[in-house]
Write a protein that holds these residues in place. Sequence first.
Motif, PDB file in Angstrom:
ATOM      1  N   PHE A   1      -9.797  -1.623  -5.272  1.00  0.00           N
ATOM      2  CA  PHE A   1      -9.344  -1.749  -3.883  1.00  0.00           C
ATOM      3  C   PHE A   1     -10.355  -2.588  -3.121  1.00  0.00           C
ATOM      4  CE2 PHE A   1      -8.996  -0.209   0.534  1.00  0.00           C
ATOM      5  CZ  PHE A   1      -7.652  -0.478   0.747  1.00  0.00           C
ATOM      6  N   GLY A   2      -9.873  -3.628  -2.450  1.00  0.00           N
ATOM      7  CA  GLY A   2     -10.757  -4.613  -1.833  1.00  0.00           C
ATOM      8  C   GLY A   2     -11.724  -4.046  -0.822  1.00  0.00           C
ATOM      9  N   ASP A   3     -11.225  -3.259   0.131  1.00  0.00           N
ATOM     10  CA  ASP A   3     -12.068  -2.754   1.218  1.00  0.00           C
ATOM     11  C   ASP A   3     -12.492  -1.322   0.926  1.00  0.00           C
ATOM     12  OD1 ASP A   3     -13.342  -2.164   3.558  1.00  0.00           O
ATOM     13  OD2 ASP A   3     -11.798  -3.010   4.857  1.00  0.00           O
ATOM     14  N   VAL A   4     -13.538  -1.182   0.098  1.00  0.00           N
ATOM     15  CA  VAL A   4     -14.009   0.151  -0.276  1.00  0.00           C
ATOM     16  C   VAL A   4     -14.503   0.905   0.946  1.00  0.00           C
ATOM     17  CG1 VAL A   4     -15.712   1.428  -1.641  1.00  0.00           C
ATOM     18  CG2 VAL A   4     -14.556  -0.566  -2.618  1.00  0.00           C
TER      19      VAL A   4
ATOM     20  N   PHE B   1      -3.918  -0.348  -2.175  1.00  0.00           N
ATOM     21  CA  PHE B   1      -4.472   0.923  -2.639  1.00  0.00           C
ATOM     22  C   PHE B   1      -3.554   1.565  -3.673  1.00  0.00           C
ATOM     23  CE2 PHE B   1      -5.103   5.522  -2.340  1.00  0.00           C
ATOM     24  CZ  PHE B   1      -6.484   5.620  -2.513  1.00  0.00           C
ATOM     25  N   ILE B   2      -2.256   1.574  -3.406  1.00  0.00           N
ATOM     26  CA  ILE B   2      -1.289   2.167  -4.342  1.00  0.00           C
ATOM     27  C   ILE B   2      -1.361   1.472  -5.699  1.00  0.00           C
ATOM     28  CG2 ILE B   2       1.187   2.384  -4.837  1.00  0.00           C
ATOM     29  CD1 ILE B   2       1.577   2.936  -1.820  1.00  0.00           C
ATOM     30  N   ARG B   3      -1.399   0.153  -5.676  1.00  0.00           N
ATOM     31  CA  ARG B   3      -1.406  -0.598  -6.942  1.00  0.00           C
ATOM     32  C   ARG B   3      -2.743  -0.506  -7.649  1.00  0.00           C
ATOM     33  NH1 ARG B   3       1.895  -4.748  -3.447  1.00  0.00           N
ATOM     34  NH2 ARG B   3       4.024  -4.146  -4.068  1.00  0.00           N
ATOM     35  N   SER B   4      -3.841  -0.446  -6.875  1.00  0.00           N
ATOM     36  CA  SER B   4      -5.162  -0.369  -7.499  1.00  0.00           C
ATOM     37  C   SER B   4      -5.344   0.926  -8.268  1.00  0.00           C
ATOM     38  CB  SER B   4      -6.261  -0.512  -6.430  1.00  0.00           C
ATOM     39  OG  SER B   4      -6.342   0.657  -5.634  1.00  0.00           O
ATOM     40  N   ARG B   5      -4.641   1.966  -7.854  1.00  0.00           N
ATOM     41  CA  ARG B   5      -4.755   3.264  -8.517  1.00  0.00           C
ATOM     42  C   ARG B   5      -3.510   3.609  -9.335  1.00  0.00           C
ATOM     43  NH1 ARG B   5      -9.172   5.647  -7.357  1.00  0.00           N
ATOM     44  NH2 ARG B   5      -8.461   7.646  -8.183  1.00  0.00           N
ATOM     45  N   ASP B   6      -2.579   2.658  -9.413  1.00  0.00           N
ATOM     46  CA  ASP B   6      -1.365   2.825 -10.221  1.00  0.00           C
ATOM     47  C   ASP B   6      -0.636   4.118  -9.849  1.00  0.00           C
ATOM     48  OD1 ASP B   6       0.523   2.056 -12.101  1.00  0.00           O
ATOM     49  OD2 ASP B   6      -0.505   3.089 -13.757  1.00  0.00           O
ATOM     50  N   LEU B   7      -0.439   4.322  -8.545  1.00  0.00           N
ATOM     51  CA  LEU B   7       0.189   5.548  -8.056  1.00  0.00           C
ATOM     52  C   LEU B   7       1.711   5.436  -8.092  1.00  0.00           C
ATOM     53  CD1 LEU B   7      -2.051   6.178  -4.908  1.00  0.00           C
ATOM     54  CD2 LEU B   7      -2.257   7.244  -7.171  1.00  0.00           C
ATOM     55  N   PRO B   8       2.402   6.516  -8.403  1.00  0.00           N
ATOM     56  CA  PRO B   8       3.870   6.496  -8.307  1.00  0.00           C
ATOM     57  C   PRO B   8       4.289   6.408  -6.847  1.00  0.00           C
ATOM     58  CG  PRO B   8       3.087   8.723  -8.769  1.00  0.00           C
ATOM     59  CD  PRO B   8       1.884   7.829  -8.863  1.00  0.00           C
ATOM     60  N   TYR B   9       5.362   5.668  -6.580  1.00  0.00           N
ATOM     61  CA  TYR B   9       5.854   5.546  -5.207  1.00  0.00           C
ATOM     62  C   TYR B   9       7.378   5.563  -5.213  1.00  0.00           C
ATOM     63  CZ  TYR B   9       6.287   0.595  -6.557  1.00  0.00           C
ATOM     64  OH  TYR B   9       6.603  -0.579  -7.205  1.00  0.00           O
ATOM     65  N   ASN B  10       7.935   5.758  -4.043  1.00  0.00           N
ATOM     66  CA  ASN B  10       9.390   5.855  -3.893  1.00  0.00           C
ATOM     67  C   ASN B  10      10.063   4.575  -4.389  1.00  0.00           C
ATOM     68  OD1 ASN B  10      12.075   6.003  -2.783  1.00  0.00           O
ATOM     69  ND2 ASN B  10      11.341   7.520  -1.322  1.00  0.00           N
ATOM     70  N   PRO B  11      11.001   4.673  -5.335  1.00  0.00           N
ATOM     71  CA  PRO B  11      11.641   3.471  -5.889  1.00  0.00           C
ATOM     72  C   PRO B  11      12.491   2.692  -4.886  1.00  0.00           C
ATOM     73  CG  PRO B  11      12.709   5.463  -6.701  1.00  0.00           C
ATOM     74  CD  PRO B  11      11.478   5.903  -5.986  1.00  0.00           C
ATOM     75  N   LEU B  12      12.764   3.272  -3.725  1.00  0.00           N
ATOM     76  CA  LEU B  12      13.533   2.541  -2.716  1.00  0.00           C
ATOM     77  C   LEU B  12      12.811   1.264  -2.283  1.00  0.00           C
ATOM     78  CD1 LEU B  12      14.877   5.416  -0.437  1.00  0.00           C
ATOM     79  CD2 LEU B  12      16.190   3.997  -2.024  1.00  0.00           C
ATOM     80  N   TYR B  13      11.480   1.271  -2.344  1.00  0.00           N
ATOM     81  CA  TYR B  13      10.750   0.068  -1.949  1.00  0.00           C
ATOM     82  C   TYR B  13      11.053  -1.103  -2.880  1.00  0.00           C
ATOM     83  CZ  TYR B  13       8.130   3.071   1.224  1.00  0.00           C
ATOM     84  OH  TYR B  13       7.783   3.939   2.228  1.00  0.00           O
ATOM     85  N   ASP B  14      11.337  -0.810  -4.135  1.00  0.00           N
ATOM     86  CA  ASP B  14      11.682  -1.866  -5.079  1.00  0.00           C
ATOM     87  C   ASP B  14      13.125  -2.332  -4.904  1.00  0.00           C
ATOM     88  OD1 ASP B  14       9.159  -1.853  -6.218  1.00  0.00           O
ATOM     89  OD2 ASP B  14       9.697  -0.342  -7.724  1.00  0.00           O
ATOM     90  N   GLN B  15      13.882  -1.638  -4.049  1.00  0.00           N
ATOM     91  CA  GLN B  15      15.259  -2.025  -3.757  1.00  0.00           C
ATOM     92  C   GLN B  15      15.368  -2.747  -2.421  1.00  0.00           C
ATOM     93  OE1 GLN B  15      17.920   1.393  -4.222  1.00  0.00           O
ATOM     94  NE2 GLN B  15      16.632   2.213  -5.867  1.00  0.00           N
TER      95      GLN B  15
END
Length: 308
Positions: free
Chosen positions: A8-11, A205-219
Amino acid sequence: MLQETTLFGDVDKVETAIERLRAFAGSAARNHPNGYVVCDSGGKDSTVIKELALLAGVPFEVLHDHTTADHPETVYFVRREKARYAALGITYTISYPTYKGQPTSIWALIPYKCAPTRLHRWCCDIFKEHGGWGRFCVTGVRWSESVMRKARRATYEVPTRTGADRIRLNNDNDARRRLTELCMAKDKLVVNPIIDWSDEEVWEFIRSRDLPYNPLYDQGYSRVGCVGCPMSARRFQELAALPKFEQMYRRAFQKYVDRKLAKDGGCAWPDGDALFDWWISGKPMTRVDEDQLRLAWPDDEEEQDAEG
């Protein structure tokens, strides 16, 4: 120093958010054995604050308020999150709504309260903002989501039950000095640890930690919430893709018209379909029902205050 956050860029920003959580962790634990209530809407910001609570090592439980009009994808995602946190030994409660002490739903209340609109948001009060009284709560509220939020929301807040007053404190040191002696039996302290984060930082932050997220964002969704919500720019697509929700709205609107006719002998709409057509159109009315306010749209200067 943080562990496992170098991607994450801004620690420093992550460390600040964690320190905001730690500031009241002791008070939260003394107030309740489970510590904080982390409020999970099923959106991206909630994904971040849950992970930050884990990183901070503070005691907490998770609360999701089921609105009865949630998108099915959100319902399924929340169930998966409940199982994921249960596996970590963390209590995750899905709270179902009540009204005047009885179980309810948006479909049961529309006949009495009419259609929810951007200006007549009775649904949020009942289905999304009733939990956590007497507790230390954590939310994913962020300033970047609206101009009004920048003016009204702070890192630490003490909203009253009536909503008439709200203590807002942006300075962390000042918050520690003035809020630790609060009586939590009547109010709740709200901590907004990522209030100064941007959308880009949330996703990083979500991608840096590979967190699961609501699939609606991918829609294509930028925000998640109730199907058909007047706050959503995708309400037309939602209702077209989920026709059963439109049917339920139309039935509930018809019950509202029937009740008004029986009670008052008249109604601003001849039937439920006319009410639905007005509700979805965004057009102002020439004659406004006493229980109903004009529908405003996202380009109006109104607050877009539903968590993403």
